[in-house]
Design a protein around this motif. Structure first.
Motif, PDB file in Angstrom:
ATOM      1  N   CYS A  94       3.166 -63.343 -50.273  1.00 24.88           N
ATOM      2  CA  CYS A  94       3.941 -63.082 -49.046  1.00 24.88           C
ATOM      3  C   CYS A  94       5.199 -63.932 -49.099  1.00 24.88           C
ATOM      4  O   CYS A  94       5.245 -64.940 -49.793  1.00 24.88           O
ATOM      5  N   SER A  95       6.236 -63.506 -48.329  1.00 21.13           N
ATOM      6  CA  SER A  95       7.404 -64.387 -48.219  1.00 21.13           C
ATOM      7  C   SER A  95       7.714 -64.636 -46.750  1.00 21.13           C
ATOM      8  O   SER A  95       7.297 -63.891 -45.871  1.00 21.13           O
ATOM      9  N   LEU A  96       8.442 -65.702 -46.534  1.00 19.94           N
ATOM     10  CA  LEU A  96       8.785 -66.137 -45.171  1.00 19.94           C
ATOM     11  C   LEU A  96      10.218 -65.774 -44.815  1.00 19.94           C
ATOM     12  O   LEU A  96      11.113 -65.868 -45.654  1.00 19.94           O
ATOM     13  N   ASN A  97      10.417 -65.413 -43.540  1.00 27.23           N
ATOM     14  CA  ASN A  97      11.749 -65.198 -42.994  1.00 27.23           C
ATOM     15  C   ASN A  97      11.912 -66.038 -41.731  1.00 27.23           C
ATOM     16  O   ASN A  97      10.915 -66.459 -41.141  1.00 27.23           O
ATOM     17  N   TYR A  98      13.144 -66.259 -41.292  1.00 31.93           N
ATOM     18  CA  TYR A  98      13.331 -67.073 -40.089  1.00 31.93           C
ATOM     19  C   TYR A  98      12.624 -66.467 -38.891  1.00 31.93           C
ATOM     20  O   TYR A  98      12.117 -67.164 -38.026  1.00 31.93           O
ATOM     21  N   ARG A  99      12.588 -65.143 -38.859  1.00 37.83           N
ATOM     22  CA  ARG A  99      11.870 -64.453 -37.781  1.00 37.83           C
ATOM     23  C   ARG A  99      10.442 -64.967 -37.661  1.00 37.83           C
ATOM     24  O   ARG A  99       9.906 -65.077 -36.556  1.00 37.83           O
ATOM     25  N   ASP A 100       9.837 -65.284 -38.790  1.00 37.42           N
ATOM     26  CA  ASP A 100       8.446 -65.729 -38.743  1.00 37.42           C
ATOM     27  C   ASP A 100       8.310 -67.071 -38.028  1.00 37.42           C
ATOM     28  O   ASP A 100       7.286 -67.341 -37.403  1.00 37.42           O
ATOM     29  N   GLN A 101       9.331 -67.885 -38.135  1.00 32.01           N
ATOM     30  CA  GLN A 101       9.324 -69.161 -37.396  1.00 32.01           C
ATOM     31  C   GLN A 101       9.380 -68.897 -35.885  1.00 32.01           C
ATOM     32  O   GLN A 101       8.670 -69.534 -35.108  1.00 32.01           O
TER      33      GLN A 101
ATOM     34  N   ILE B  91       8.406 -66.252 -34.290  1.00 33.86           N
ATOM     35  CA  ILE B  91       7.141 -65.673 -33.814  1.00 33.86           C
ATOM     36  C   ILE B  91       6.109 -66.785 -33.634  1.00 33.86           C
ATOM     37  O   ILE B  91       5.418 -66.865 -32.616  1.00 33.86           O
ATOM     38  N   LEU B  92       6.059 -67.684 -34.606  1.00 29.86           N
ATOM     39  CA  LEU B  92       5.098 -68.794 -34.540  1.00 29.86           C
ATOM     40  C   LEU B  92       5.338 -69.662 -33.310  1.00 29.86           C
ATOM     41  O   LEU B  92       4.395 -70.061 -32.621  1.00 29.86           O
ATOM     42  N   THR B  93       6.601 -69.938 -33.023  1.00 29.18           N
ATOM     43  CA  THR B  93       6.898 -70.865 -31.930  1.00 29.18           C
ATOM     44  C   THR B  93       7.011 -70.162 -30.588  1.00 29.18           C
ATOM     45  O   THR B  93       7.319 -70.787 -29.578  1.00 29.18           O
ATOM     46  N   GLY B  94       6.742 -68.869 -30.562  1.00 30.40           N
ATOM     47  CA  GLY B  94       6.767 -68.151 -29.289  1.00 30.40           C
ATOM     48  C   GLY B  94       8.165 -67.869 -28.788  1.00 30.40           C
ATOM     49  O   GLY B  94       8.365 -67.543 -27.618  1.00 30.40           O
ATOM     50  N   ASN B  95       9.151 -67.965 -29.678  1.00 29.90           N
ATOM     51  CA  ASN B  95      10.533 -67.706 -29.263  1.00 29.90           C
ATOM     52  C   ASN B  95      11.018 -66.315 -29.635  1.00 29.90           C
ATOM     53  O   ASN B  95      12.189 -66.002 -29.498  1.00 29.90           O
ATOM     54  N   TYR B  96      10.119 -65.504 -30.139  1.00 25.70           N
ATOM     55  CA  TYR B  96      10.494 -64.140 -30.506  1.00 25.70           C
ATOM     56  C   TYR B  96      10.511 -63.284 -29.236  1.00 25.70           C
ATOM     57  O   TYR B  96      10.077 -63.730 -28.171  1.00 25.70           O
ATOM     58  N   PHE B  97      10.971 -62.052 -29.381  1.00 21.36           N
ATOM     59  CA  PHE B  97      11.177 -61.192 -28.206  1.00 21.36           C
ATOM     60  C   PHE B  97      10.022 -61.196 -27.224  1.00 21.36           C
ATOM     61  O   PHE B  97      10.193 -61.388 -26.040  1.00 21.36           O
TER      62      PHE B  97
ATOM     63  N   ILE C  25      -1.989 -66.645 -36.037  1.00 24.45           N
ATOM     64  CA  ILE C  25      -1.383 -67.470 -34.980  1.00 24.45           C
ATOM     65  C   ILE C  25      -2.278 -67.264 -33.780  1.00 24.45           C
ATOM     66  O   ILE C  25      -2.499 -66.123 -33.346  1.00 24.45           O
ATOM     67  N   ARG C  26      -2.811 -68.345 -33.285  1.00 26.13           N
ATOM     68  CA  ARG C  26      -3.728 -68.255 -32.150  1.00 26.13           C
ATOM     69  C   ARG C  26      -3.013 -67.716 -30.910  1.00 26.13           C
ATOM     70  O   ARG C  26      -1.828 -68.021 -30.708  1.00 26.13           O
ATOM     71  N   ALA C  27      -3.715 -66.968 -30.096  1.00 22.73           N
ATOM     72  CA  ALA C  27      -3.149 -66.454 -28.842  1.00 22.73           C
ATOM     73  C   ALA C  27      -2.496 -67.602 -28.080  1.00 22.73           C
ATOM     74  O   ALA C  27      -3.100 -68.664 -27.923  1.00 22.73           O
ATOM     75  N   GLY C  28      -1.258 -67.403 -27.646  1.00 27.91           N
ATOM     76  CA  GLY C  28      -0.548 -68.442 -26.901  1.00 27.91           C
ATOM     77  C   GLY C  28       0.021 -69.541 -27.778  1.00 27.91           C
ATOM     78  O   GLY C  28       0.566 -70.525 -27.266  1.00 27.91           O
ATOM     79  N   GLY C  29      -0.055 -69.361 -29.091  1.00 30.18           N
ATOM     80  CA  GLY C  29       0.385 -70.406 -30.010  1.00 30.18           C
ATOM     81  C   GLY C  29       1.870 -70.695 -29.918  1.00 30.18           C
ATOM     82  O   GLY C  29       2.666 -69.809 -29.579  1.00 30.18           O
ATOM     83  N   SER C  30       2.266 -71.927 -30.239  1.00 31.23           N
ATOM     84  CA  SER C  30       3.679 -72.288 -30.166  1.00 31.23           C
ATOM     85  C   SER C  30       4.099 -73.282 -31.251  1.00 31.23           C
ATOM     86  O   SER C  30       5.213 -73.792 -31.216  1.00 31.23           O
ATOM     87  N   SER C  31       3.182 -73.582 -32.179  1.00 29.54           N
ATOM     88  CA  SER C  31       3.563 -74.521 -33.234  1.00 29.54           C
ATOM     89  C   SER C  31       2.657 -74.318 -34.443  1.00 29.54           C
ATOM     90  O   SER C  31       1.719 -73.516 -34.399  1.00 29.54           O
TER      91      SER C  31
END
Lengths: 334, 334, 334, 334
Positions: free
Chosen positions: D38-45, D47-53, D6-12
């Motif tokens: 690998c498997s996916l979890n909602y947390r991964d979404q 993180i990708l969209t920048g909505n994680y902690f 995920i590129r620095a500052g990524g959001s999508s």
């Protein structure tokens, strides 16, 4: 003998009356108690005003769950106690031990109440009083003491020496929890809006005092004062305390929720990031009452009584319980 | 710097020598400790005499598992402590937390020992000392204190206020257990062959004293003195104590067996009729050491030291530990 | 109605007699059971031969603790069950829930026994039968099933999926333990002197089979077959099994000791080096019986019955129980 | 080797790129893993969209916490595994065992992620894969499997045979919980808005199916379907589910709250009247991952995979995870 009754349909202190009745007789597995003292809980106010679960009482109801006295007589099949024993009532009629369950509790329909010179109870609805206690002191324990004990000693993060415990305010449950937590070697953080009460709590063994009028974010402050992490919060409730208790609790800790006064909604997210738990406490079992009386005897704990009223002034005791400066329990001598 | 060594193949105090060595340097995740005090355990005698598990030491071995001192320097990746911190050693090199596991323990091959002016340990093999303790006091805890704590606080019948606890004799583990059990609100029954020691135990909080020279059936006697049933026995062993401990234990209780001194065979039938347990205790984890230091600080416990020897008189300390009149721990100041 | 009795002073099968009696009537909190099946335990042999705790029975005694049947009638204050309910007896008269306690058990003085067409019991001395069981199957559970359940599910190392469990032999308790452990997702190691029985155990879900005639050091062998460490041994006893069970048990594990057959002395040192526990099991509480019937229903477990005898051949059943080729329980249809 | 970032500052998803990098080398206590799935979890979404902690990632970040593969090389001091071992990642970098703690988790700063052909991790951040699993199956477990396991097996009401467990919906955690609960002998009640999914859940062992579109008061309905009382709810969240879970839970039971999706406020009064608990679950420790892999092997559980995407189509996998008809986990083969 004389008993107090909340009149059927009663909703205020005007409906609390003292009447002469025949002394009751114990059945085969029952005991007759000569009650010597009772104590008041907030639940008793709700029952009086008809705001308790069942609403207004449908028939005359002897009030109060908490009393202590001597066994005056026992039924023919009684084996757990004998005449002359000093005993206290249990809160529930039928929760002897083991996990929580539904059941009738003294002082509200369909169970008897303790505010009477004589009361008949099943032999399993009394426990031996700790030898070091007066009747007045023992009468403070069946509801408030067992609640504090259950909250502290059971659950996912049971009391152990060195554990940090957070207590909210200086009401009856909190002060008993303070005394039990101290006896169990815990480090105690306590809140109050009143510096004088905080000083009294210090005298009973609290080590960290937080005046929540001065420190609005008392939950955060409590967490700061606990480098090891708070293992247990005795959450006695009130508007909006739960979110702060969730901020205060440490990793893997438990908030023991004494819910009657807990008000307001909250989102429990904060629990998750700390793997913490919230446990509902509804008083406790007879076995817990047996255990706490032993603990009281071993550590020579004396429950804090704010004021003792004579039997004739029961109404005064009800009124006094609402006063803001209370520290400890309100008792009626019988 | 000076270190004591048990010479390779050593089997007596003649093989304990003090040597000058270069001060060691901590690796990236290690700490250098300036040791200030050490304490002796019976295990240390077995290691010296070649009667420990591995037999005689194959290479020169620094003795003693238990020490306390200051962090003199830390490796580049250390995050758990910093120079100047007051710390004690842990007994095991690698039991950080969780359930029991096999592992090397300080003072015997292949682990380092503490009887040295400087020692290098992994950062995870030290714990912060309770603030109220001197180095001498803190040095008594890594083996004896953690053993007592593990026995009392964990298992199927963990310490709680009001619990009846039976302690055998007044050796190092028993006296520390007395102090922890007292801090946790337990009622303590203790045995000794010596009335003077029983009186000292009373001064520390024991409530029932049994002179086992006078009362041969001390196990039965202990059970009699516990109407509620003994919840925990700290069984430090000796010939034939276990059968009596099994008579003493109450329904659902636990005998925590500190086995090094337990001798003789026994049939465990007695456990069955009481649903009681016997748990083997082999010291404990780093996490237990962290907890007990907190408990010590909160209740301001001061471990009982029988005598402190200067570093130069380590051999005297070894000899003194065998004396029959010991009460508490033998310490060597470094 | 017909009942079997061990005659007062009886010491052999000659003293087991069938007599006609009046059908008993339930008291206010009692139930009348139309017994449909009973099962035998080794304890029943001891009672018959006068080798049980109390010695020979002083008065005529109906034997057997384990029975199942229908409620034929209930007393006026009974609330836990109703006529027509399919129920099994509990082993103890008064251990409803909570920790172990002393108490009378069915089939020996002063409690009633189940080998009778009709039996009166307190309403708390029966539990609902799992719906998927026949009376014969349900009759195998009150002693052997609850013992296995208590050993597995409670204590310091409760059953969890993936846990390694060691079972000794293929007697009644071991086979029930096998079925419960399998239902709980455990990995099962089992011993027998008989390859055919080992194969039957495999069919019930055991994954590691050890013929202890071929592998004398079966304890060590079991430990080898458990890379993760054995979490629980169901130690049903016999001469000299305990020392091997102590070799088998893993770090932090528990040996649940079903002691009646455990013979010989042993030194419990081995427990210590693994921080393992030994817990005495004396059957269990009513609550455990309730739980295991639920577990049986959910996993559709069917207890293994070796042979069913008609009521008239009770003496044959007693004799048959001693036969070496038993696999599962011996039942008497009533 | 190829890695996703995920590129620095990524959001999508536009910021998810595959890049060639040099193969990393393990340090002394590290291992090099050849990732196979690998498997996916909602947390991964999030993180990708920048909505994680932490918000948007500040530096290029390899995504995903959950992967499985072979050890390709180990550092010189590694003792827990060796080249060729089949392993899965742990969710947390440093939570090895014991109670919950704060810590970095794979797939988000400052920890590495698994969506890469090769990854270096500390030797303590991998666990042995159950032998019966494919890499695709093993890759589903580090977050979702451990979360389900922690919720079920730990806490105040741990899984036991016969326990009633309520599962909400058929997402990754719920389906794994279904499989573990089934392996542990529980009785399973499950909700979904989709009859087809309920039927699939039935095929996996659920016994009570509730379509929450048809039964709005599903919490009450679940309680009705559990005469014994629901012992555990795996509360995976969503708007307003918590109040219904509190209606569903039985006396003394525990709601294990997997909080990421829990939304909306609620008052926890309902817990109190049942003495029930709410425990926050944030995945779990390495030790729990070790345990669950053992349980999977013993009961031959195969995690349910909805769809496997090739490494080149990672973005498709992210998109697909949002589809409403998912049943089980979304996997990327590497």
């Amino acid at each position: 003998m004389r008993s107090y009754f909340i009149r059927a349909g009663g909703s205020s202190l005007d409906d609390l009356v003292m009447l002469e009745r025949d002394e009751p007789k114990p059945g085969p597995r029952e005991v007759l108690i000569r009650v010597r003292a009772c104590s008041l809980n907030y639940r008793d106010q709700s029952i009086l005003t008809g705001n308790y679960f069942g609403g207004k009482v449908a028939a005359d109801q002897v009030p109060l769950s908490c009393g202590a006295g001597e066994i005056a007589a026992v039924g023919g099949e009684v084996s757990l106690c004998k005449a002359g024993d000093r005993v206290a009532s249990t809160f529930f009629m039928n929760w002897l031990e083991g996990p929580p369950r539904r059941g009738a509790a003294l002082g509200a329909p369909p169970a008897p109440g303790m505010l009477s010179e004589y009361v008949v109870l099943p032999e399993t609805a009394v426990v031996p009083m700790a030898a070091n206690l007066s009747f007045e002191e023992a009468a403070t324990l069946p509801c408030a003491g067992v609640t504090a004990w259950n909250g502290l000693v059971n659950g996912i993060a049971p009391l152990k020496p060195g554990q940090d415990v957070l207590l909210l305010g200086t009401g009856g449950v909190s002060i008993l929890a303070l005394q039990f937590a101290k006896a169990g070697g815990a480090r105690i953080i306590i809140t109050s809006s009143h510096d004088g009460k905080l000083e009294r709590a210090k005298g009973l063994g609290a080590s960290e005092l937080i005046n929540y009028k001065e420190v609005e974010a008392w939950g955060e402050e409590a967490a700061k004062r606990s480098p090891a992490g708070i293992g247990k919060v005795i959450e006695v409730g009130g508007f909006g305390t739960l979110p702060q208790s969730m901020q205060a609790i440490g990793f893997g800790g438990e908030i023991a929720m004494i819910g009657v006064l807990t008000r307001g909604e909250s989102t429990p997210h904060a629990l998750m990031f700390k793997g913490a738990s919230l446990r509902g406490i509804l008083v406790g079992s007879r076995e817990m009452a047996v255990q706490l009386n032993r603990a009281i005897e071993v550590s020579d704990i004396h429950p804090v009584i704010d004021k003792v009223f004579p039997f004739e002034e029961a109404a005064e005791a009800y009124r006094y319980q609402g006063s803001p400066d209370l520290f400890g329990k309100v008792v009626i001598a019988v």
